[in-house]
Scaffold this motif. Structure first.
Motif, PDB file in Angstrom:
ATOM      1  N   HIS A  81     -84.234  90.221   3.095  1.00 19.31           N
ATOM      2  CA  HIS A  81     -83.951  89.312   4.207  1.00 19.31           C
ATOM      3  C   HIS A  81     -84.180  87.874   3.742  1.00 19.31           C
ATOM      4  O   HIS A  81     -85.312  87.370   3.808  1.00 19.31           O
ATOM      5  CB  HIS A  81     -84.838  89.632   5.406  1.00 19.31           C
ATOM      6  CG  HIS A  81     -84.594  90.988   5.983  1.00 19.31           C
ATOM      7  ND1 HIS A  81     -85.233  92.120   5.516  1.00 19.31           N
ATOM      8  CD2 HIS A  81     -83.767  91.410   6.981  1.00 19.31           C
ATOM      9  CE1 HIS A  81     -84.822  93.171   6.200  1.00 19.31           C
ATOM     10  NE2 HIS A  81     -83.928  92.774   7.093  1.00 19.31           N
TER      11      HIS A  81
ATOM     12  N   ASN B 153    -101.221  88.735   8.592  1.00 17.45           N
ATOM     13  CA  ASN B 153    -100.405  87.727   9.290  1.00 17.45           C
ATOM     14  C   ASN B 153    -100.842  87.545  10.735  1.00 17.45           C
ATOM     15  O   ASN B 153    -100.218  86.782  11.474  1.00 17.45           O
ATOM     16  CB  ASN B 153     -98.932  88.104   9.235  1.00 17.45           C
ATOM     17  CG  ASN B 153     -98.664  89.506   9.787  1.00 17.45           C
ATOM     18  OD1 ASN B 153     -99.572  90.189  10.231  1.00 17.45           O
ATOM     19  ND2 ASN B 153     -97.418  89.922   9.746  1.00 17.45           N
TER      20      ASN B 153
ATOM     21  N   PRO C 283     -91.182  83.168   8.446  1.00 18.87           N
ATOM     22  CA  PRO C 283     -91.501  84.584   8.689  1.00 18.87           C
ATOM     23  C   PRO C 283     -90.580  85.210   9.735  1.00 18.87           C
ATOM     24  O   PRO C 283     -89.801  84.527  10.403  1.00 18.87           O
ATOM     25  CB  PRO C 283     -92.948  84.527   9.203  1.00 18.87           C
ATOM     26  CG  PRO C 283     -93.474  83.217   8.756  1.00 18.87           C
ATOM     27  CD  PRO C 283     -92.310  82.289   8.759  1.00 18.87           C
ATOM     28  N   SER C 284     -90.715  86.512   9.898  1.00 20.96           N
ATOM     29  CA  SER C 284     -89.938  87.236  10.901  1.00 20.96           C
ATOM     30  C   SER C 284     -90.360  86.802  12.304  1.00 20.96           C
ATOM     31  O   SER C 284     -91.508  86.407  12.529  1.00 20.96           O
ATOM     32  CB  SER C 284     -90.157  88.744  10.761  1.00 20.96           C
ATOM     33  OG  SER C 284     -89.682  89.207   9.523  1.00 20.96           O
TER      34      SER C 284
ATOM     35  N   GLN D 231     -86.488  85.280   5.432  1.00 24.56           N
ATOM     36  CA  GLN D 231     -87.934  85.302   5.238  1.00 24.56           C
ATOM     37  C   GLN D 231     -88.368  84.457   4.051  1.00 24.56           C
ATOM     38  O   GLN D 231     -89.553  84.150   3.925  1.00 24.56           O
ATOM     39  CB  GLN D 231     -88.424  86.740   5.047  1.00 24.56           C
ATOM     40  CG  GLN D 231     -88.314  87.603   6.289  1.00 24.56           C
ATOM     41  CD  GLN D 231     -88.880  88.995   6.075  1.00 24.56           C
ATOM     42  OE1 GLN D 231     -89.453  89.301   5.027  1.00 24.56           O
ATOM     43  NE2 GLN D 231     -88.708  89.861   7.065  1.00 24.56           N
ATOM     44  N   TRP D 232     -87.425  84.071   3.204  1.00 25.81           N
ATOM     45  CA  TRP D 232     -87.793  83.187   2.105  1.00 25.81           C
ATOM     46  C   TRP D 232     -88.159  81.797   2.629  1.00 25.81           C
ATOM     47  O   TRP D 232     -88.841  81.038   1.947  1.00 25.81           O
ATOM     48  CB  TRP D 232     -86.646  83.050   1.106  1.00 25.81           C
ATOM     49  CG  TRP D 232     -86.183  84.358   0.526  1.00 25.81           C
ATOM     50  CD1 TRP D 232     -86.744  85.581   0.702  1.00 25.81           C
ATOM     51  CD2 TRP D 232     -85.042  84.563  -0.312  1.00 25.81           C
ATOM     52  NE1 TRP D 232     -86.034  86.548   0.027  1.00 25.81           N
ATOM     53  CE2 TRP D 232     -84.977  85.950  -0.610  1.00 25.81           C
ATOM     54  CE3 TRP D 232     -84.066  83.729  -0.837  1.00 25.81           C
ATOM     55  CZ2 TRP D 232     -83.992  86.509  -1.400  1.00 25.81           C
ATOM     56  CZ3 TRP D 232     -83.067  84.274  -1.640  1.00 25.81           C
ATOM     57  CH2 TRP D 232     -83.032  85.650  -1.917  1.00 25.81           C
TER      58      TRP D 232
ATOM     59  N   THR E 168     -88.920  91.535   2.144  1.00 25.90           N
ATOM     60  CA  THR E 168     -88.773  90.086   2.001  1.00 25.90           C
ATOM     61  C   THR E 168     -87.561  89.746   1.141  1.00 25.90           C
ATOM     62  O   THR E 168     -86.799  88.824   1.454  1.00 25.90           O
ATOM     63  CB  THR E 168     -90.040  89.478   1.371  1.00 25.90           C
ATOM     64  OG1 THR E 168     -91.163  89.781   2.214  1.00 25.90           O
ATOM     65  CG2 THR E 168     -89.914  87.973   1.228  1.00 25.90           C
TER      66      THR E 168
ATOM     67  N   VAL F 104     -90.676  82.253  16.215  1.00 22.25           N
ATOM     68  CA  VAL F 104     -91.524  82.596  15.065  1.00 22.25           C
ATOM     69  C   VAL F 104     -92.917  82.030  15.286  1.00 22.25           C
ATOM     70  O   VAL F 104     -93.077  80.852  15.607  1.00 22.25           O
ATOM     71  CB  VAL F 104     -90.929  82.051  13.754  1.00 22.25           C
ATOM     72  CG1 VAL F 104     -91.908  82.248  12.604  1.00 22.25           C
ATOM     73  CG2 VAL F 104     -89.601  82.712  13.450  1.00 22.25           C
TER      74      VAL F 104
ATOM     75  N   VAL G 280     -95.367  87.161   5.764  1.00 21.40           N
ATOM     76  CA  VAL G 280     -94.107  86.732   6.385  1.00 21.40           C
ATOM     77  C   VAL G 280     -93.424  87.873   7.127  1.00 21.40           C
ATOM     78  O   VAL G 280     -92.354  87.691   7.709  1.00 21.40           O
ATOM     79  CB  VAL G 280     -93.135  86.133   5.347  1.00 21.40           C
ATOM     80  CG1 VAL G 280     -93.751  84.926   4.670  1.00 21.40           C
ATOM     81  CG2 VAL G 280     -92.704  87.163   4.309  1.00 21.40           C
ATOM     82  N   GLN G 281     -94.048  89.062   7.114  1.00 17.57           N
ATOM     83  CA  GLN G 281     -93.486  90.190   7.858  1.00 17.57           C
ATOM     84  C   GLN G 281     -93.739  90.018   9.358  1.00 17.57           C
ATOM     85  O   GLN G 281     -94.546  89.196   9.787  1.00 17.57           O
ATOM     86  CB  GLN G 281     -94.119  91.496   7.379  1.00 17.57           C
ATOM     87  CG  GLN G 281     -93.932  91.776   5.905  1.00 17.57           C
ATOM     88  CD  GLN G 281     -92.480  91.869   5.497  1.00 17.57           C
ATOM     89  OE1 GLN G 281     -91.715  92.601   6.107  1.00 17.57           O
ATOM     90  NE2 GLN G 281     -92.100  91.117   4.490  1.00 17.57           N
ATOM     91  N   LYS G 282     -93.054  90.825  10.140  1.00 13.05           N
ATOM     92  CA  LYS G 282     -93.239  90.792  11.593  1.00 13.05           C
ATOM     93  C   LYS G 282     -94.661  91.211  11.948  1.00 13.05           C
ATOM     94  O   LYS G 282     -95.194  92.176  11.399  1.00 13.05           O
ATOM     95  CB  LYS G 282     -92.243  91.729  12.270  1.00 13.05           C
ATOM     96  CG  LYS G 282     -92.288  91.678  13.791  1.00 13.05           C
ATOM     97  CD  LYS G 282     -91.179  92.515  14.410  1.00 13.05           C
ATOM     98  CE  LYS G 282     -91.200  92.422  15.924  1.00 13.05           C
ATOM     99  NZ  LYS G 282     -90.089  93.169  16.537  1.00 13.05           N
TER     100      LYS G 282
END
Length: 551
Positions: free
Chosen positions: A487, A228, A494-495, A490-491, A484, A176, A121-123
């Motif tokens: 922020h 990702n 994703p970023s 992000q739950w 995560t 996203v 879920v990160q950038k």
């Protein structure tokens, strides 16, 4: 995280159901009356790889947008309904195995799952995804294969079939982008390696347990930041590790390999090669299948190879005008959209030189002798990649010991690894092009030395060392779960992927160029290319008819 998790569940159901159905069909066709089904990981990967080939064929004729995705979901749910009783029985058996795990084992798997989920879920920071992966996927989703697409940007002719299947299963929510396949496939592999480690943790076989857990830990340490992305390097590393796991299993069963496993292994190997041509010498692993009933098994290989390579070759033909791009030496087509020979050769040289010394011009590096570039190449690697290569160099020693001790099966496995690594090293020695082979070689060398001196006391110390290794992985990537948690957005999702400012240009069609020129296009509306075009024109009235060089 919630969006990724829901998408993972849907894709898991699709791949597992399709794979389960195909596995059942193969057994019926082969006259196998046994009721035992393949393990869930085999059904999952069989479904994934089969669907990858099917989408390869479809992409030649139609865009792989949401209508195709909806059809695939509906078809898989129909197959799930038709096979519900058998699938239910099979899954109950495997859920009993999970429920029999200890508290610590369940805790580890939960941690592993959440850690991987927090990573995806990160950038997305992978340069190639920002440069051309996202752009290639847009072309797959919006158009059938476009003749001469590589004329506007050579990287768009890098025909990885993984980008095709990723195009079908990618999801965009405003700014996203979610590419779920690498993360999900790695999660399935990680769980498989853990259960193999658990099975082999017994006297006399503990070296195998070390082999499996090391493959898990070293791949987790290096691959997790890019899970990702839709990078073919990642999925090939996953499939290569998985193929060697199956090879080890073939030897340990000491029985005739079933027709299902033969078909699956062929599909696995050929699909991996169509995902990344640097995996070419993995095809040698098929020799393990021909110990008996050779004609029948070779026939299966021939049929599987033709079915899987046909869409790969067809897409190469349309995208670039070459059989395999960028390898212009294999030059058998003469079509109007063909990428000029000089451009294709330049692309090939650029890849080779960049993988050796990325800081020098291609013209300087490409003419260097090995003795001139190998020092700067190794010096530029980070510590973990240097360690990977150093441990793999121990293969020279383990090969000799295996021969002297007559461990011929492991000797052949090691030779297979060495041949693949030699091919990688002399062609384009960027470690990411051979992660799978490097991970397996790293783990096998260490595990084999453990086998030579295995003792109860040693295994206790090794467990402590492995726990420290896991702690190192967590510490090195601790910012993934921390970021995560910090922020809350992000739950859910994703970023954002990121974007870039572009200028609009026109020849006989409109296209965009990032600012500054030579930058990355991210997910900007297609066509987007790094530099203004010179001499590129449409072949017809619309971009779907392709591009050619105006001579």
């Amino acid at each position: 995280m919630i969006c990724v998790l829901l998408l993972w569940i849907l894709i898991l159901v699709v791949f597992y159901t399709i794979g389960f159905t195909i596995d059942k069909a193969i057994r019926i066709f082969a006259g196998d009356n046994s009721v035992r089904n393949s393990s869930p990981d085999v059904s999952f990967f069989l479904g994934f790889l089969t669907l990858s080939t099917i989408t390869g064929y479809l992409s030649i004729f139609i865009p792989l947008g949401y209508p195709v995705l909806v059809f695939v979901f509906l078809l898989s749910f129909l197959l799930l309904f038709l096979n519900r009783k058998e699938i239910s029985i099979s899954l109950r058996t495997h859920f009993k195995i999970i429920s029999g795990l200890t508290f610590l084992e369940k805790a580890f798997l939960t941690f592993l799952f959440l850690f991987i989920l927090a990573a995806v879920v990160q950038k997305i920071k992978l340069y190639d995804t920002q440069s051309y992966h996202a752009q290639s996927i847009q072309w797959v989703r919006k158009y059938a294969v476009v003749p001469g697409l590589g004329n506007i940007h050579g990287r768009l002719a890098f025909n990885s079939m993984f980008l095709v299947i990723s195009g079908l299963f990618s999801l965009q929510i405003k700014d996203v982008l979610i590419f779920p396949l690498n993360g999900l496939c790695y999660l399935v592999l990680a769980f498989k390696l853990f259960f193999l480690y658990k099975e082999e943790s017994k006297p006399g076989m503990r070296w195998k347990a070390i082999l499996y857990i090391l493959m898990l830990f070293i791949s987790l340490l290096i691959l997790i930041p890019d899970l990702n992305s839709p990078a073919a390097d990642i999925i090939c590393a996953i499939l290569i590790i998985y193929s060697f796991v199956l090879l080890m299993n073939f030897e340990s069963t000491k029985s005739t390999i079933s027709i299902n496993k033969i078909v699956f292994f062929n599909v696995l190997v050929f699909s991996c090669i169509t995902f990344k041509i640097s995996s070419l010498f993995l095809v040698l692993s098929l020799l393990f299948l021909y110990k008996e009933d050779s004609f029948k098994r070779i026939s299966i290989t021939a049929i599987a190879g033709i079915l899987i390579f046909t869409p790969f070759v067809a897409r190469n033909y349309f995208l670039s005008g070459y059989l395999i791009y960028p390898f212009p030496a294999v030059d058998i087509f003469n079509v109007d959209w063909k990428i000029p020979f000089g451009n294709a050769l330049s692309e090939k040289f650029e890849i080779e030189s960049w993988s050796k010394i990325s800081t020098l011009p291609t013209s300087d590096v490409i003419h260097m002798k090995m003795s001139e570039w190998i020092g700067p190449w190794f010096h530029a690697l980070n510590f973990m990649k240097k360690l990977l290569i150093a441990i793999n160099l121990l293969s020279v020693i383990t090969l000799i010991i295996m021969f002297l001790k007559k461990n011929y099966f492991l000797l052949i496995i090691q030779l297979l690894l060495v041949l693949n690594l030699i091919f990688w090293f002399v062609s384009a020695p960027d470690p990411r092009f051979a992660f799978g082979f490097l991970f397996v070689g790293f783990s096998l060398n260490i595990a084999y030395f453990v086998a030579l001196i295995e003792s109860e006391g040693l295994f206790k110390y090794l467990r402590i060392a492995l726990a420290c290794f896991l702690f190192l992985i967590f510490c090195r990537h601790i910012m993934l779960p921390v970021d995560t948690l910090r922020h809350p957005a992000q739950w859910v999702i994703p970023s954002p992927f990121g974007t870039v400012t572009t200028n609009e240009f026109f020849t006989d069609f409109n296209y965009r160029v990032p600012v500054p020129e030579g930058g990355r296009c991210f997910n900007v509306e297609i066509p987007c290319v790094p530099f203004p075009l010179t001499g590129v024109v449409l072949r017809g009235a619309d971009i779907k008819e392709g591009f050619r060089i105006n001579k």
